[in-house]
Enzyme design. Sequence first.
Site, PDB file in Angstrom:
ATOM      1  N   ASP A  62      23.301  43.264  56.279  1.00  0.00           N
ATOM      2  CA  ASP A  62      24.664  42.905  55.313  1.00  0.00           C
ATOM      3  C   ASP A  62      24.285  42.911  54.362  1.00  0.00           C
ATOM      4  OD1 ASP A  62      26.608  41.829  54.840  1.00  0.00           O
ATOM      5  OD2 ASP A  62      26.488  39.764  56.301  1.00  0.00           O
TER       6      ASP A  62
HETATM    7  C1  BGC Z   1      28.876  39.395  54.770  1.00  0.00           C
HETATM    8  C2  BGC Z   1      29.970  40.281  55.873  1.00  0.00           C
HETATM    9  C3  BGC Z   1      30.421  41.339  54.768  1.00  0.00           C
HETATM   10  C4  BGC Z   1      29.669  41.622  53.671  1.00  0.00           C
HETATM   11  C5  BGC Z   1      30.598  43.650  52.912  1.00  0.00           C
HETATM   12  C6  BGC Z   1      28.568  40.117  53.504  1.00  0.00           C
HETATM   13  O1  BGC Z   1      28.224  38.838  51.993  1.00  0.00           O
HETATM   14  O2  BGC Z   1      27.326  38.510  55.280  1.00  0.00           O
HETATM   15  O3  BGC Z   1      30.750  40.267  56.618  1.00  0.00           O
HETATM   16  O4  BGC Z   1      30.876  42.012  55.371  1.00  0.00           O
HETATM   17  O5  BGC Z   1      29.741  41.161  53.257  1.00  0.00           O
HETATM   18  O6  BGC Z   1      31.589  42.431  52.350  1.00  0.00           O
END
Ligand code: BGC
Length: 737
Positions: free
Chosen positions: A274
């Site tokens: 993530d």
């Molecule tokens: C979130 C993810 C997301 C990623 C990209 C993160 O902060 O937890 O679910 O896909 O950002 O935007």
Amino acid sequence: MNLLKVILICILFNVTNLLLAQDTTIDRKIDKLISQMTLEEKLGQISQVHVFDVPTTESAIRKGEVGSVLNAYSPEQVERFQNIATKESRLKIPLIIGRDVIHGFKTILPIPLAEAATWNPELVKKGAEVAAKEASSQGIKWTFAPMMDIARDPRWGRVAECLGEDPIMAGIMASSMVRGFQGKNEKWNIAACSKHFIGYGAAEGGRDYNTTLIPESELRNIYSVPFKYANDSNVYTVMSSFNDLNGIPASANKHTLNDILKGEWNFKGFVVTDWRTPCELPIHGYSETEKEAAEKCLNAGIDMEMVSNTFFNNAKTLIAEKKIDENLINEKVRRILKVKFELGLFNNPYTVPKTNALLLPENLKIAKELAIQSIVLLKNQNNILPLSNKTKIAIIGPMANAKLDQLGCWSPDGNPDDTQTPLMALNNDFSSNKPLFAEGAKSCISMDANGINEALATAKQADVILYFCGEDAKMSGEGHSRAFITLPGIQTELLTKLAKLGKPIVTIIMAGRPLDLNGIDTLSNAILYAWHPGTMGGPAISDILLGKSNPSGRLPMTFPRSVGQIPMYYNHRNTGRPAQLSDHDFVPTGTPLDPKDLSSSYIDISMKPMYPFGYGLSYSSFTYSNIELSSQNININGELIIKCTITNTGKVAGYETPQLYIHDKYASLTRPVKELKAFKKIAINAGESKTVEFKISTKDLGFYNNDNVFVIEPGTFDVWIGPNAVEGKMASFKITN
Ligand code: BGC
């Protein structure tokens, strides 16, 4: 063997050979590419950059130091980046462009929790296809969806993005979404991403990013189940989660990533972290430096780093110090390239939209149907709904015309100008009997009570009040947890004052989580729970209010009566002293000084939820009768057929969603009081009876024990077919050795 069979076998043989041949051709191409790559180029493939600065991004792509771009802002930018990658970089490897297409792209679908409330996997798949077609037309080839974290705490803002509290239900929906996004058509398929691996939804106190403590048997029996479904649907990618799981951050968790996902499940795609998760390892206290964090994540099974560059900056030294092996990097590059080949990116990396694929009528139609089927009728006193369009209605409340807020928390590409609100739809559907309107409050969160008097004066002139309330879009989603889950702002005050007018009130709630409706319930004659329904929410709600569509949504999460009951979920264990529900249904069970019994209940609130998992009403009514089992005893490897008759005793056709629950009464590990094993959504005409049939095998009745071994144990089981987790017809059977 007849001729047809021979022909079929030949076709199958040829297709299998063709697929194998394609696979080996791809493998050979990948081998060749990897053999030509410098270490920097390999590290480039395992790096995903965010476009913070265009010239820097372009120069990195040119040098082959980028494998994926997150959030390229326009199709033109995507095309430019892809052109640089495939024409100006040394090895001409296309990028994979990623974006959060979570519940639609331009046509915004209901939030994922609402999609789960449809209990209609085929429709959910169609929604994902719409999103894939729209997003891919703009060059996006990878979405970070579906999110399938099991969540039992509606305070957590990300419940809006999840697929409910039940592992099998979330698994079935996740698998539909994966199949919808990934399709079979290179022209519009996009890679899906199972997220967040793993345990993220168990955040303590519902506070986002919080610690999770999950015994491994629970991890396997509950939290990992949807991920397994997605894996079995060949999901291309998996995202590791932010949380600390049992003391090890999930993005550096060798056991879950390497042993379970890539080992036991034989996951073939690649794992992305993530957002900057390696950089959070030192903050968790799991590594001293970012270099050590990179080492831990790389060795644990992460293949690509999102946004931060701890891999790119440190892997070379880590290899020289023999802390990681270059072959490990090769294996990660291989996984990433394979997905790029299989997605068709090497054949067709260019993405300039040739035809307009956005907001097409057929896309809006699916968005509307999803919204209709996701809306849950929670209450309908004296059958006040559906309304006739001759009724004089007053439309009141901040969500009646909230173009942005009804789109929900993950709609970065949605344009509020495309939204069709309830006010717009009702004005249209009641055109010869113009509705009255006053918003009463500027937004759900507003504390300004100046609009209340106008709202009351408007409502006074109507026969029925439609009260549109809920949560603004930004009250749920990532980082938006709440300690209290009541209606925010002055909305309860407004409703209380409206109720004093003595007119019937239909409350339509648009929110990103299950709210505490204690009180709201008594002030309303009918309640429709519409979630954040997306672009087509208005017409969907209007169709339901007018009875053009019969409500068929069912709750994918338990609605507690108070935040104090959380966590509250239907598939809990029994305890040695379960609450006596019949005794203390709505009555407090004593006082702090004088509890009436010593059971696992509260002295100051009922043990019942406000609305149970699986619950939802319809304009029809359904009865369940004649539950029948194919046998009372099944062999340890056997199968069981369970049937039940369902009759529509109402006056109109409707959908009913029979749900099959089991309870394993005694086992080597205590089992939940109920577990959903299957469900169907079936259309039944007024007066008609249908027999619903479920087939389960003993494999569906097994579980992981405390040694993490999957076991099927002989013993007694109760089984129910019913309309929700607390009602239904029951029977019993035994598994014998
Ligand atoms: C979130 C993810 C997301 C990623 C990209 C993160 O902060 O937890 O679910 O896909 O950002 O935007």
